[in-house]
Design a protein around this motif. Structure first.
Motif, PDB file in Angstrom:
ATOM      1  N   MET A   1      -0.336 -18.260  19.575  1.00 43.14           N
ATOM      2  CA  MET A   1      -1.241 -17.473  20.026  1.00 43.14           C
ATOM      3  C   MET A   1      -0.226 -16.581  21.581  1.00 43.14           C
ATOM      4  N   GLU A   2      -0.613 -17.933  22.595  1.00 39.69           N
ATOM      5  CA  GLU A   2       0.016 -17.684  23.427  1.00 39.69           C
ATOM      6  C   GLU A   2       1.412 -17.205  24.056  1.00 39.69           C
ATOM      7  N   LYS A   3       1.792 -17.894  23.176  1.00 41.06           N
ATOM      8  CA  LYS A   3       3.598 -17.599  22.513  1.00 41.06           C
ATOM      9  C   LYS A   3       4.047 -16.385  22.221  1.00 41.06           C
ATOM     10  N   LEU A   4       2.967 -15.322  21.785  1.00 39.47           N
ATOM     11  CA  LEU A   4       2.643 -13.526  21.587  1.00 39.47           C
ATOM     12  C   LEU A   4       2.530 -13.430  22.596  1.00 39.47           C
TER      13      LEU A   4
ATOM     14  N   CYS B   1      -0.087  -7.640  23.065  1.00 35.05           N
ATOM     15  CA  CYS B   1      -1.655  -7.256  23.893  1.00 35.05           C
ATOM     16  C   CYS B   1      -2.017  -6.423  23.360  1.00 35.05           C
ATOM     17  N   SER B   2      -2.354  -7.004  21.696  1.00 38.00           N
ATOM     18  CA  SER B   2      -3.510  -6.289  21.372  1.00 38.00           C
ATOM     19  C   SER B   2      -4.736  -7.038  20.990  1.00 38.00           C
ATOM     20  N   PRO B   3      -5.761  -6.328  21.032  1.00 38.37           N
ATOM     21  CA  PRO B   3      -6.949  -6.700  20.796  1.00 38.37           C
ATOM     22  C   PRO B   3      -7.421  -7.501  19.945  1.00 38.37           C
ATOM     23  N   ILE B   4      -6.630  -7.266  18.377  1.00 40.49           N
ATOM     24  CA  ILE B   4      -6.781  -7.901  17.502  1.00 40.49           C
ATOM     25  C   ILE B   4      -6.447  -9.091  17.124  1.00 40.49           C
ATOM     26  N   VAL B   5      -5.780  -9.714  18.259  1.00 40.82           N
ATOM     27  CA  VAL B   5      -4.761 -10.745  18.760  1.00 40.82           C
ATOM     28  C   VAL B   5      -5.941 -11.776  19.739  1.00 40.82           C
ATOM     29  N   TYR B   6      -5.960 -10.980  21.028  1.00 41.29           N
ATOM     30  CA  TYR B   6      -7.513 -11.400  21.959  1.00 41.29           C
ATOM     31  C   TYR B   6      -8.793 -11.672  21.482  1.00 41.29           C
ATOM     32  N   ALA B   7      -9.081 -11.115  20.124  1.00 39.38           N
ATOM     33  CA  ALA B   7      -9.966 -11.003  19.532  1.00 39.38           C
ATOM     34  C   ALA B   7     -10.361 -12.484  18.466  1.00 39.38           C
ATOM     35  N   GLU B   8      -8.491 -13.237  17.825  1.00 40.90           N
ATOM     36  CA  GLU B   8      -9.114 -14.154  17.303  1.00 40.90           C
ATOM     37  C   GLU B   8      -8.804 -15.238  18.348  1.00 40.90           C
ATOM     38  N   ALA B   9      -7.762 -15.083  19.430  1.00 48.42           N
ATOM     39  CA  ALA B   9      -8.267 -16.399  19.850  1.00 48.42           C
ATOM     40  C   ALA B   9      -8.306 -16.962  20.709  1.00 48.42           C
TER      41      ALA B   9
END
Length: 336
Positions: free
Chosen positions: A220-223, A229-237
């Motif tokens: 996720m950090e690599k993304l 900058c998707s809130p979806i990725v932020y929410a998962e991480a």
């Protein structure tokens, strides 16, 4: 650039802007007004644009009356997607139950499909909801329909195509289909490196990530490093570090962004804040975003150790304005 709204009647299409959103020195950021949240007369609010180096405040005044001419936005596709995303994030952050999310997601997907019967994205959303509800016969019909719509498109949409392959594995999770989907989505990810979404779906199909939280967090950090900058990725991480704060080894750009996401959504736990306090002394330079996180965290936890870290951070940035003085005075009163 982070985007934040003050006022229940204002919302924006995005809460983060990166260089892909700019054309030269210009950037278009749609701002929506929810008339149902407005009262008669003048409704005042603000939009904040900020990052570690600057901050801009934009006042917003909406006049409601016979001459205002403001139309309530009910059929905006972008608004529906924003609401759908918000609902999913609330579910991942455990702010709403799964059955509530499913009901809302189904409603938003139907609204999108009603606007355009050939909207592939809407049909795929519907498939996802139906699979989660274990309504497989209906899901299979809609997935086949979405496949037909995709085949008629003039140009390949890598994200929607990858989503189609991924949903197929949820519907029929046999090993051959999963391996085939992995290969197809990996090919899409390699050929479309600027689009993070195929790689994100591949992440869910890789068993190695399911059994390894550290590897998942690094992914996720690599993304983030490729400007996702998707809130979806932020929410998962964020859900990962909130449940297991030891995953947080430093306070870099990605970690601070996650903490800001968590504090803004009101879900940053005391246990995670303990870990943040431990790591603050390792931060070498001033970060405006970290300052916002610590300030908001103090309002929640009233821990004098947070005041100490705020002052240390302000000193690193050589900050001496009126906003900073209140923290210096407070640390003096606390004799820290």
């Amino acid at each position: 650039v982070n985007v934040e709204c003050e006022g229940d009647f204002i919302f924006t299409e995005k809460d983060f802007l990166d260089e892909d959103d700019f054309l030269g020195s210009k950037c278009r950021l749609p701002v929506f007004i929810d008339q149902s949240a407005c009262h008669g007369g003048i409704n005042s609010g603000r939009i904040f644009l900020f990052n570690s180096y600057f901050s801009i405040e934009i006042p917003v005044n909406v006049h409601i009356g016979s001459a205002s001419g403001i139309r309530k936005i009910t059929n905006s596709r972008k608004k529906i997607i924003a609401e759908l995303m918000k609902s999913y994030i609330d579910y991942r952050l455990k702010k709403i139950r799964k059955n509530v999310w499913l009901k809302e997601a189904g409603k938003y997907a139907e609204q999108m499909a009603a606007m355009d019967d050939e909207d592939v994205e809407a049909r795929l959303f519907q498939v996802h909801v139906l699979i989660t509800e274990e309504r497989k016969s209906e899901a299979e019909w809609f997935l086949n329909h979405a496949g037909e719509l995709l085949s008629r498109q003039k140009s390949l949409d890598p994200a929607l195509t990858a989503y189609y392959y991924y949903l197929g594995t949820l519907l029929n999770p046999d090993i051959r289909r999963i391996r085939k989907a992995q290969a197809d989505i990996r090919d899409l990810a390699v050929r479309n490196k600027k689009d993070w979404r195929p790689a994100w779906l591949l992440f869910y199909l890789d068993e190695d990530y399911a059994d390894n939280q550290v590897k998942s967090f690094i992914f996720m950090e690599k993304l983030f490093s490729i400007r996702c900058c998707s809130p979806i990725v932020y929410a998962e991480a964020f859900a990962m570090i909130n449940a297991n704060p030891t995953l947080l080894n430093e306070l870099g750009g990605f970690e601070i962004q996650l903490l800001y996401f968590g504090i803004k959504n009101g879900v940053l736990t005391a246990q995670l804040m303990e870990r943040v306090i431990e790591l603050c002394p390792k931060v070498k330079s001033y970060s405006e975003l970290l300052y916002k996180v610590l300030s908001a965290a103090y309002d929640l936890h009233h821990d004098t150790r947070i005041v100490k870290e705020i002052c240390t951070l302000l000193i690193k940035g050589e900050k001496h304005d009126k906003e900073c003085l209140k923290w210096y005075r407070q640390i003096g009163r606390a004799h820290v």
